[in-house]
Scaffold this motif. Structure first.
Motif, PDB file in Angstrom:
ATOM      1  N   THR A  22       0.836  -1.202   0.000  1.00  0.00           N
ATOM      2  CA  THR A  22       0.000   0.000   0.000  1.00  0.00           C
ATOM      3  C   THR A  22       0.873   1.255   0.000  1.00  0.00           C
ATOM      4  OG1 THR A  22      -0.106  -0.079   2.417  1.00  0.00           O
ATOM      5  CG2 THR A  22      -1.889  -1.151   1.192  1.00  0.00           C
ATOM      6  N   ASP A  23       2.144   1.057   0.324  1.00  0.00           N
ATOM      7  CA  ASP A  23       3.115   2.152   0.318  1.00  0.00           C
ATOM      8  C   ASP A  23       4.329   1.661  -0.471  1.00  0.00           C
ATOM      9  OD1 ASP A  23       5.072   4.047   0.799  1.00  0.00           O
ATOM     10  OD2 ASP A  23       4.412   4.428   2.859  1.00  0.00           O
ATOM     11  N   LEU A  24       4.427   2.090  -1.716  1.00  0.00           N
ATOM     12  CA  LEU A  24       5.483   1.590  -2.584  1.00  0.00           C
ATOM     13  C   LEU A  24       6.870   1.957  -2.076  1.00  0.00           C
ATOM     14  CD1 LEU A  24       4.027   2.290  -6.153  1.00  0.00           C
ATOM     15  CD2 LEU A  24       4.071   0.136  -4.895  1.00  0.00           C
ATOM     16  N   VAL A  25       7.049   3.172  -1.615  1.00  0.00           N
ATOM     17  CA  VAL A  25       8.362   3.621  -1.157  1.00  0.00           C
ATOM     18  C   VAL A  25       8.799   2.828   0.062  1.00  0.00           C
ATOM     19  CG1 VAL A  25       9.694   5.581  -0.307  1.00  0.00           C
ATOM     20  CG2 VAL A  25       7.994   5.927  -2.092  1.00  0.00           C
ATOM     21  N   ALA A  26       7.892   2.619   1.003  1.00  0.00           N
ATOM     22  CA  ALA A  26       8.227   1.854   2.207  1.00  0.00           C
ATOM     23  C   ALA A  26       8.581   0.413   1.850  1.00  0.00           C
ATOM     24  CB  ALA A  26       7.058   1.885   3.191  1.00  0.00           C
ATOM     25  N   ALA A  27       7.845  -0.169   0.899  1.00  0.00           N
ATOM     26  CA  ALA A  27       8.121  -1.549   0.495  1.00  0.00           C
ATOM     27  C   ALA A  27       9.491  -1.665  -0.163  1.00  0.00           C
ATOM     28  CB  ALA A  27       7.034  -2.031  -0.457  1.00  0.00           C
ATOM     29  N   ILE A  28       9.861  -0.678  -0.984  1.00  0.00           N
ATOM     30  CA  ILE A  28      11.173  -0.694  -1.630  1.00  0.00           C
ATOM     31  C   ILE A  28      12.284  -0.548  -0.587  1.00  0.00           C
ATOM     32  CG2 ILE A  28      12.691   0.571  -3.202  1.00  0.00           C
ATOM     33  CD1 ILE A  28      10.207   1.296  -4.829  1.00  0.00           C
ATOM     34  N   LYS A  29      12.095   0.361   0.378  1.00  0.00           N
ATOM     35  CA  LYS A  29      13.100   0.556   1.426  1.00  0.00           C
ATOM     36  C   LYS A  29      13.277  -0.699   2.262  1.00  0.00           C
ATOM     37  CE  LYS A  29      12.856   5.580   2.040  1.00  0.00           C
ATOM     38  NZ  LYS A  29      12.601   6.672   3.005  1.00  0.00           N
ATOM     39  N   THR A  30      12.185  -1.362   2.596  1.00  0.00           N
ATOM     40  CA  THR A  30      12.268  -2.591   3.386  1.00  0.00           C
ATOM     41  C   THR A  30      13.043  -3.674   2.630  1.00  0.00           C
ATOM     42  OG1 THR A  30      10.175  -2.108   4.496  1.00  0.00           O
ATOM     43  CG2 THR A  30      10.925  -4.400   4.528  1.00  0.00           C
ATOM     44  N   ALA A  31      12.777  -3.772   1.332  1.00  0.00           N
ATOM     45  CA  ALA A  31      13.473  -4.775   0.529  1.00  0.00           C
ATOM     46  C   ALA A  31      14.975  -4.499   0.488  1.00  0.00           C
ATOM     47  CB  ALA A  31      12.898  -4.781  -0.882  1.00  0.00           C
ATOM     48  N   LEU A  32      15.352  -3.239   0.344  1.00  0.00           N
ATOM     49  CA  LEU A  32      16.772  -2.894   0.249  1.00  0.00           C
ATOM     50  C   LEU A  32      17.464  -2.911   1.604  1.00  0.00           C
ATOM     51  CD1 LEU A  32      16.546   0.076  -2.302  1.00  0.00           C
ATOM     52  CD2 LEU A  32      17.452  -2.200  -2.757  1.00  0.00           C
ATOM     53  N   ASN A  33      16.762  -2.494   2.652  1.00  0.00           N
ATOM     54  CA  ASN A  33      17.400  -2.357   3.961  1.00  0.00           C
ATOM     55  C   ASN A  33      17.376  -3.637   4.778  1.00  0.00           C
ATOM     56  OD1 ASN A  33      17.800   0.326   3.330  1.00  0.00           O
ATOM     57  ND2 ASN A  33      16.010   1.053   4.465  1.00  0.00           N
ATOM     58  N   MET A  34      16.335  -4.465   4.601  1.00  0.00           N
ATOM     59  CA  MET A  34      16.157  -5.616   5.475  1.00  0.00           C
ATOM     60  C   MET A  34      16.196  -6.964   4.749  1.00  0.00           C
ATOM     61  SD  MET A  34      15.993  -4.277   8.436  1.00  0.00           S
ATOM     62  CE  MET A  34      15.519  -5.772   9.322  1.00  0.00           C
ATOM     63  N   THR A  35      15.478  -7.074   3.654  1.00  0.00           N
ATOM     64  CA  THR A  35      15.391  -8.368   2.981  1.00  0.00           C
ATOM     65  C   THR A  35      16.727  -8.777   2.386  1.00  0.00           C
ATOM     66  OG1 THR A  35      13.085  -7.844   2.420  1.00  0.00           O
ATOM     67  CG2 THR A  35      14.088  -9.736   1.309  1.00  0.00           C
ATOM     68  N   LEU A  36      17.402  -7.844   1.754  1.00  0.00           N
ATOM     69  CA  LEU A  36      18.702  -8.135   1.147  1.00  0.00           C
ATOM     70  C   LEU A  36      19.828  -7.755   2.101  1.00  0.00           C
ATOM     71  CD1 LEU A  36      18.141  -6.756  -2.493  1.00  0.00           C
ATOM     72  CD2 LEU A  36      18.053  -9.141  -1.737  1.00  0.00           C
ATOM     73  N   LYS A  37      20.882  -8.563   2.088  1.00  0.00           N
ATOM     74  CA  LYS A  37      22.088  -8.245   2.853  1.00  0.00           C
ATOM     75  C   LYS A  37      22.815  -7.076   2.174  1.00  0.00           C
ATOM     76  CE  LYS A  37      21.700 -11.566   5.896  1.00  0.00           C
ATOM     77  NZ  LYS A  37      20.355 -12.040   5.515  1.00  0.00           N
ATOM     78  N   PRO A  38      23.699  -6.391   2.916  1.00  0.00           N
ATOM     79  CA  PRO A  38      24.301  -5.155   2.390  1.00  0.00           C
ATOM     80  C   PRO A  38      24.948  -5.286   1.011  1.00  0.00           C
ATOM     81  CG  PRO A  38      24.775  -5.363   4.716  1.00  0.00           C
ATOM     82  CD  PRO A  38      24.082  -6.625   4.324  1.00  0.00           C
ATOM     83  N   ASN A  39      25.770  -6.329   0.785  1.00  0.00           N
ATOM     84  CA  ASN A  39      26.427  -6.454  -0.522  1.00  0.00           C
ATOM     85  C   ASN A  39      25.426  -6.680  -1.645  1.00  0.00           C
ATOM     86  OD1 ASN A  39      28.960  -6.039   0.523  1.00  0.00           O
ATOM     87  ND2 ASN A  39      29.453  -8.219   0.707  1.00  0.00           N
ATOM     88  N   ASP A  40      24.433  -7.542  -1.383  1.00  0.00           N
ATOM     89  CA  ASP A  40      23.411  -7.794  -2.397  1.00  0.00           C
ATOM     90  C   ASP A  40      22.551  -6.560  -2.621  1.00  0.00           C
ATOM     91  OD1 ASP A  40      24.218 -10.427  -2.808  1.00  0.00           O
ATOM     92  OD2 ASP A  40      22.959 -11.190  -1.192  1.00  0.00           O
ATOM     93  N   SER A  41      22.286  -5.800  -1.556  1.00  0.00           N
ATOM     94  CA  SER A  41      21.506  -4.571  -1.688  1.00  0.00           C
ATOM     95  C   SER A  41      22.272  -3.547  -2.518  1.00  0.00           C
ATOM     96  CB  SER A  41      21.183  -4.000  -0.309  1.00  0.00           C
ATOM     97  OG  SER A  41      20.501  -2.768  -0.425  1.00  0.00           O
ATOM     98  N   ALA A  42      23.596  -3.473  -2.317  1.00  0.00           N
ATOM     99  CA  ALA A  42      24.403  -2.512  -3.068  1.00  0.00           C
ATOM    100  C   ALA A  42      24.427  -2.853  -4.558  1.00  0.00           C
ATOM    101  CB  ALA A  42      25.823  -2.479  -2.518  1.00  0.00           C
ATOM    102  N   ALA A  43      24.367  -4.155  -4.882  1.00  0.00           N
ATOM    103  CA  ALA A  43      24.417  -4.584  -6.281  1.00  0.00           C
ATOM    104  C   ALA A  43      23.038  -4.683  -6.921  1.00  0.00           C
ATOM    105  CB  ALA A  43      25.112  -5.941  -6.380  1.00  0.00           C
ATOM    106  N   ALA A  44      21.996  -4.414  -6.150  1.00  0.00           N
ATOM    107  CA  ALA A  44      20.626  -4.621  -6.639  1.00  0.00           C
ATOM    108  C   ALA A  44      20.207  -3.533  -7.625  1.00  0.00           C
ATOM    109  CB  ALA A  44      19.656  -4.657  -5.473  1.00  0.00           C
ATOM    110  N   SER A  45      19.328  -3.925  -8.543  1.00  0.00           N
ATOM    111  CA  SER A  45      18.665  -2.992  -9.455  1.00  0.00           C
ATOM    112  C   SER A  45      17.173  -3.036  -9.188  1.00  0.00           C
ATOM    113  CB  SER A  45      18.938  -3.377 -10.910  1.00  0.00           C
ATOM    114  OG  SER A  45      20.306  -3.297 -11.221  1.00  0.00           O
TER     115      SER A  45
END
Length: 456
Positions: A308-331
């Motif tokens: 229901t909140d696209l920005v919050a969902a994207i932040k959660t995926a980058l900050n929590m779901t993915l580990k730091p290295n994978d988050s840094a390499a994510a598109s």
């Protein structure tokens, strides 16, 4: 035949150049790429591009030479034909008449030498008469030639008019491209073709491509571990560690083919380089196939998050779901509707959430991450207006195991007279790390509850 061989070689070299360029870009995007490997790949791209330029120059040179030879041949043939039709006939008549006159005159002079003066006068009169006769014959012959030429032109116009009314007749071979497609009934200028550019980025250059030799196989991946070393006492026994987790990524190559059929009549009746253009169209078919296979690998079996909140969902995926290295390499892969929904949002300072990508000069970023916008309908079972978002380190999440790619020209047995340009592709696009793929769904009405900034 030499030009066709060079064009076929050029098409193959262009396909290899494009594949090598994509591979080089993939190496540049990888953080752990060896600089030596990158230099070798760039050198290969330069060599292939130089080869293509050389082949194009040879083709243009041969075409120019052929055009000059054809024009010279036509000019010589026309001159010889006119000479044979006109001069030879007149010369024959003149030589025959002159020979007869000389024989008659000689006989007269032998019989009556005293009549030489009268004979000379008579001969002058006969020559004048013959000259008038030959002039009339020449004029008459010129009129006949003109009439024949006009009649031939009228017949040509009539036949062309009948062909336009009735339509050009061609043989239909498996949906082949023929004269009616080329529209080459009336002589006309054909300019260089203008291509409609594909509107969205190609996904094939974003995922990892691995060359393989066999139909099936596996790529072992050793996962990271949280295990620690055990404490050790002097002369004590070493405690064995837990066996590392090794996950095989299996591949099973599939075959994909495509072809265009075009008639020999089409090639003979037009100056257009059909083969090169159709070869480029085959590359487009390959890219479309890769896009479809890659998006399926990114969504197959991945449970979508209803946001229901696209920005919050994207932040959660980058900050929590993915580990730091994978988050840094994510598109961030967005459907066009998802990009539009996010582009309407602004942070607390009134700035648009979507920012231009200053590092590349083109494209956009969201929360500092590269954004890839694709067609709404490319997502499986999606329709225009659906909001779909995929966040993943694409180089790890999807691997394209590729065996071979062949683009070639095949000819028939000359009972139908056509040619076929085809592509043969062996590859398997595999979902390598399902755990690194986050799929977010929403609607065009989805808004952001709070946008506190453009950083994570």
């Amino acid at each position: 035949m030499k030009i066709e061989t060079l064009q076929e070689e050029l098409a193959k070299n262009e396909a290899e150049l494009k594949a090598k360029t994509i591979a080089s870009r993939s190496l540049l995007d990888k953080e752990d790429s060896d600089i030596g490997e990158i230099k070798r790949s760039v050198d290969e791209v330069k060599e292939l591009r130089s080869k293509s330029d050389g082949l194009r120059e040879k083709i243009e040179t041969l075409k120019s030479l052929n055009d000059e030879e054809n024009r010279a041949s036509k000019t010589d043939s026309k001159g010889d034909s006119d000479k044979e039709d006109g001069d030879n006939t007149e010369d024959d008549g003149e030589s025959t008449t002159d020979s007869t006159k000389k024989q008659t005159k000689s006989a007269k002079r032998d019989d009556d030498p005293d009549d030489n003066a009268d004979d000379d006068s008579s001969d002058d009169s006969e020559l004048e008469e013959d000259s008038k006769t030959k002039t009339k014959n020449k004029r008459g012959l010129g009129k006949v030639k003109t009439l024949n030429k006009d009649k031939g032109l009228e017949l040509h116009k009539r036949n062309l008019f009948e062909a336009l009314k009735a339509g050009e007749v061609k043989r239909d071979v498996a949906g082949g491209i023929g004269l009616s497609d080329g529209s080459v009934l009336i002589p006309q200028d054909i300019l260089n073709v203008e291509h409609e550019t594909h509107q969205f980025p190609r996904l094939g250059s974003l995922v990892r491509t691995v060359s393989v030799k066999h139909t099936t196989g596996k790529l072992p991946v050793m996962w990271d571990t949280d295990e620690k070393l055990a404490a050790h006492t002097e002369y004590g026994t070493t405690v064995p560690g837990t066996k590392p987790t090794i996950v095989p990524i299996n591949w099973d190559l599939q075959t994909y083919t495509g072809a265009y059929v075009y008639s020999q009549d089409l090639l003979s009746d037009s100056d257009y380089d059909w083969q090169s253009e159709l070869a480029q169209s085959l590359i487009t078919l390959r890219d479309n196939t890769d896009d479809d296979l890659i998006i399926k690998a990114l969504t197959d079996g991945v449970t979508a998050v209803e946001a229901t909140d696209l920005v919050a969902a994207i932040k959660t995926a980058l900050n929590m779901t993915l580990k730091p290295n994978d988050s840094a390499a994510a598109s961030i892969v967005l459907s066009q509707s998802a990009f539009n929904a996010l582009d309407q949002l602004k942070d607390t300072q009134g700035r648009p959430l979507v920012q231009p990508d200053l590092t590349k000069g083109t494209g956009s970023t969201i929360l500092g991450k590269t954004v890839v916008v694709i067609d709404d309908t490319l997502f499986p079972s999606a329709k225009a207006g659906d909001v779909n978002i995929i966040i993943a380190p694409l180089q790890k999440a999807v691997i394209n195991f590729k065996n071979n790619e062949i683009t070639g020209k095949f000819m028939d047995t000359y009972d139908v007279w056509y040619q076929q340009l085809g592509i043969y592709l062996r590859e398997d696009v595999v979902q390598a790390r399902k755990d690194l793929i986050i799929n977010i769904k929403g609607t065009t009405d989805t808004t952001s509850g709070s946008t506190t900034g453009t950083g994570k």
